[in-house]
Design a protein around this motif. Structure first.
Motif, mmCIF file in Angstrom:
data_model
loop_
_atom_site.group_PDB
_atom_site.id
_atom_site.type_symbol
_atom_site.label_atom_id
_atom_site.label_comp_id
_atom_site.label_asym_id
_atom_site.label_seq_id
_atom_site.Cartn_x
_atom_site.Cartn_y
_atom_site.Cartn_z
ATOM 1 N N UNK A 291 0.831 -1.207 0.000
ATOM 2 C CA UNK A 291 0.000 0.000 0.000
ATOM 3 C C UNK A 291 0.866 1.257 0.000
ATOM 4 N N UNK B 11 3.890 1.427 -1.223
ATOM 5 C CA UNK B 11 4.539 1.517 -2.535
ATOM 6 C C UNK B 11 3.575 2.018 -3.596
ATOM 7 N N UNK B 12 2.337 1.504 -3.555
ATOM 8 C CA UNK B 12 1.365 1.938 -4.559
ATOM 9 C C UNK B 12 1.120 3.437 -4.424
ATOM 10 N N UNK B 13 0.984 3.906 -3.196
ATOM 11 C CA UNK B 13 0.732 5.328 -2.977
ATOM 12 C C UNK B 13 1.944 6.155 -3.413
ATOM 13 N N UNK B 14 3.138 5.679 -3.095
ATOM 14 C CA UNK B 14 4.348 6.408 -3.504
ATOM 15 C C UNK B 14 4.455 6.457 -5.018
ATOM 16 N N UNK B 15 4.122 5.332 -5.674
ATOM 17 C CA UNK B 15 4.282 5.298 -7.132
ATOM 18 C C UNK B 15 3.300 6.252 -7.798
ATOM 19 N N UNK B 16 2.237 6.652 -7.077
ATOM 20 C CA UNK B 16 1.306 7.640 -7.632
ATOM 21 C C UNK B 16 1.762 9.064 -7.302
ATOM 22 N N UNK B 17 2.930 9.173 -6.672
ATOM 23 C CA UNK B 17 3.480 10.494 -6.379
ATOM 24 C C UNK B 17 2.971 11.113 -5.096
ATOM 25 N N UNK B 18 2.359 10.282 -4.235
ATOM 26 C CA UNK B 18 1.836 10.833 -2.989
ATOM 27 C C UNK B 18 2.968 11.128 -2.017
ATOM 28 N N UNK B 19 2.886 12.272 -1.345
ATOM 29 C CA UNK B 19 3.902 12.594 -0.353
ATOM 30 C C UNK B 19 3.499 12.020 0.992
ATOM 31 N N UNK B 20 4.471 11.944 1.906
ATOM 32 C CA UNK B 20 4.260 11.175 3.138
ATOM 33 C C UNK B 20 3.015 11.583 3.946
ATOM 34 N N UNK B 21 2.771 12.884 4.168
ATOM 35 C CA UNK B 21 1.572 13.236 4.953
ATOM 36 C C UNK B 21 0.274 12.771 4.281
ATOM 37 N N UNK B 22 0.171 12.955 2.955
ATOM 38 C CA UNK B 22 -1.027 12.518 2.226
ATOM 39 C C UNK B 22 -1.161 11.006 2.300
ATOM 40 N N UNK C 235 -4.482 9.533 3.840
ATOM 41 C CA UNK C 235 -5.482 9.007 2.925
ATOM 42 C C UNK C 235 -5.422 7.495 2.740
ATOM 43 N N UNK C 236 -4.236 6.932 2.859
ATOM 44 C CA UNK C 236 -4.095 5.512 2.536
ATOM 45 C C UNK C 236 -3.841 4.679 3.787
#
Lengths: 255, 317
Positions: B183, B185-196, B200-201
């Motif tokens: 989860x 990795x998927x969020x990071x690969x979408x360009x999400x930054x750590x707080x988001x 959110x995830x």
């Protein structure tokens, strides 16, 4: 003149502690090219893929995506780590699809697809929702918009995952064994989506064990073993006439 | 070797003699006797003084004590949850200073009794007669008397809240660790930054692990808040003891307070059930019906369908 490569790797090395996983990978992926990475497990294919969007930091060599260095900026002959903001901005231009799908289980298929462009790229909600709807239709899931991931089959989940990556409108797509966790009868529906993506001219790096897909869709086939590129070339030729013993041995097992 | 089953022929339903359970019978008898003894004592022993329980139940000091207990519990849980989430994220951060700071905090506040912590804050004016805002080691801008700043309520909030945060941090940490690494990795690969990514995830998924112990903590805090009576904060126990000191009626007032606590924890238990259902979204194919839905369904299907071939056929359809 050949166009500037989308991905360029120069002697990329990666190690975990004392274990060297990538021992000098050099390759180029041209825009609109589909490159298939093949090789036994533990050969470093997935690790290389994860280096391309900086989920892993490389230890030596240089890795460029669309002309700029991955994860670093070069100033005055030294490498400077990029701030998180910049690393994340560049990741938005690279889509990634995982072996285990990694859909967000607390969101519907639609929310999975529509979330990141709004949240990360700050695009207007109405545009994104229209695009999400179109993408889910495109991967054949217009009736599953409101389903949660656990209500979907593996193949459907992976198609949502592809739509989620495409919603960011990336210029490069990375596929990390996208069909390895699927039941055999569900593999085809995912490969079909990937094939149509390739036909539309998406640049793709695909780690796969699907020899048939590599032969029909791939422009280049790269065979890796123990952290090095053993052999590469036109898929049909490499598969029909492997030059190296290791390639031959591997192909004889999977074909 | 397989045989094609004859679709038309179905073997007879099994109607076996049920197994006897003598142990259960013995246990039932013991429990019934104990229950009868208790009921007998409660109804015939005049020293329970049920009239006193009833006459004090709705008096203004008791009702205001109940209100303050609820108020204190709510404030303390908000403080504990907010601070606890921050501490948990600190403990999981890659920064060693933040990690060890959070570890020290948890070590200290978990390792000393809450009772002592409340008394300590209540007595803080002995350590710092005045409290100021300003530049550390530099000029001060505003100064308060510690006694007017740290009221009984503030002492109770500090004692209970800071302690709760230490426990809650561990609950949140367990929740975050329970989220699959894919989860992130998927969020990071979408360009999400750590707080988001966290907000959110990760945290929404961690909630499934976090919510049940949070209910526990809230219920536990509702009762632990009675310790605030030592800081003279007029919550339910303080008011109860006040009445006892005035009237010398002891047991009935403890019974009264206990009934109030039971009522409040019961309401919280029901609330917890519905919050848990909310965060179970996307985790089970079908959520079990709520008691309300169950009653509604039982009213509509008055007759229980026996387990038979007909019912099986119906289910298949």
């Amino acid at each position: 003149m050949t166009p500037a490569p989308m991905v360029r790797a120069e002697a990329v090395h990666k190690r975990y502690g004392l274990l060297e996983v990538l021992k000098g990978i050099t390759l180029e992926v041209a825009p609109q090219e589909v490159m298939c990475l093949l090789g036994p497990s533990g050969s470093g294919k997935s690790t290389f893929l994860r280096c391309v969007n900086h989920l892993e930091k490389i230890n030596a060599g240089r890795l460029y995506v669309d002309g700029s260095l991955v994860g670093y900026a070069e100033r005055g002959g030294r490498l400077h780590e990029l701030p998180e903001r910049e690393v994340c901005r560049r990741r938005t231009e690279i889509g990634m699809v995982f072996q285990r799908f990694n859909l967000f289980p607390h969101m519907t298929a639609f929310e999975n697809v529509a979330m990141a462009p709004v949240l990360v790229k700050k695009e207007p909600k109405a545009d994104v929702e229209k695009r999400a709807q179109a993408l889910l239709t495109r991967v054949g899931l217009s009736t599953k918009v409101d389903a949660y991931p656990n209500q979907l089959s593996g193949g459907q989940q992976q198609r949502v995952a592809i739509a989620r990556a495409l919603a960011m409108q990336p210029k490069l797509m990375l596929f990390d064994e996208p069909t390895s966790a699927l039941d055999p009868e569900l593999v085809g529906e995912v490969l079909d989506v990937m094939r149509s993506l390739a036909e539309e001219g998406m640049t793709m790096i695909v780690v796969t064990h699907e020899i048939g897909f590599a032969r029909e869709v791939g422009d280049t086939l790269v065979f890796m073993d123990e952290g090095v590129v053993v052999e590469s070339g036109v898929p049909r030729e490499v598969i029909a006439n492997p030059k190296h013993e290791r390639t031959k041995a591997f192909l004889s097992k999977v074909l | 070797m397989t045989f094609e089953g004859d679709e038309g022929h179905r073997p007879e339903e099994i109607r076996a003699v049920p197994l006897r359970h003598p142990g259960r019978w013995a246990g039932t008898v013991v429990m019934l006797v104990l229950a009868a003894m208790f009921a007998h004592d409660v109804t015939t022993n005049p020293r329970w003084q049920w009239r006193q329980v009833a006459s004090n139940f709705w008096t203004p000091p008791v009702v205001s004590g109940v209100e303050r207990t609820l108020e204190l519990t709510a404030i303390v849980m908000v403080v504990g949850v907010l601070l606890g989430v921050i501490l948990a994220v600190m403990r999981l951060s890659p920064n060693p200073v933040l990690t060890s700071g959070a570890w020290l905090y948890i070590w200290f506040f978990r390792g000393t009794p809450v009772f002592v912590q409340i008394l300590f804050w209540y007595a803080i004016s002995a350590l710092h007669p005045t409290i100021s805002l300003g530049i550390p080691f530099g000029p001060e801008f505003v100064t308060w008397q510690a006694n007017s700043l740290v009221t009984p309520l503030v002492a109770a909030i500090l004692g209970l809240g800071l302690n709760e945060a230490a426990y809650y941090a561990e609950i949140v940490r367990a929740g975050i660790l329970s989220v699959d690494h894919g989860q992130f990795e998927a969020a990071q690969s979408l360009g999400m930054r750590r707080p988001t990514l966290m907000r959110r995830i990760v945290l929404p998924q961690a909630m499934r692990v976090i919510v049940p112990p949070t209910g526990n903590e809230t219920i536990s805090m509702l009762k632990t808040s009675s310790l605030a009576s030592v800081a003279t904060y007029p919550e339910l126990l303080y008011q109860t003891q006040n009445i006892q000191a005035r009237t010398y009626v002891i047991i009935p007032l403890f019974v009264m307070a206990s009934i109030w606590y039971l009522l409040m924890t019961t309401v919280l238990t029901i609330g917890q059930y519905y919050v848990e259902r909310h965060y179970a979204r996307g985790t089970s194919y079908q959520l079990p019906p709520t008691p309300f839905q169950r009653v509604k369904r039982n009213l509509t299907t008055l007759r229980r369908v026996p387990f038979s071939a007909d019912a099986l056929g119906e289910a298949a359809r």
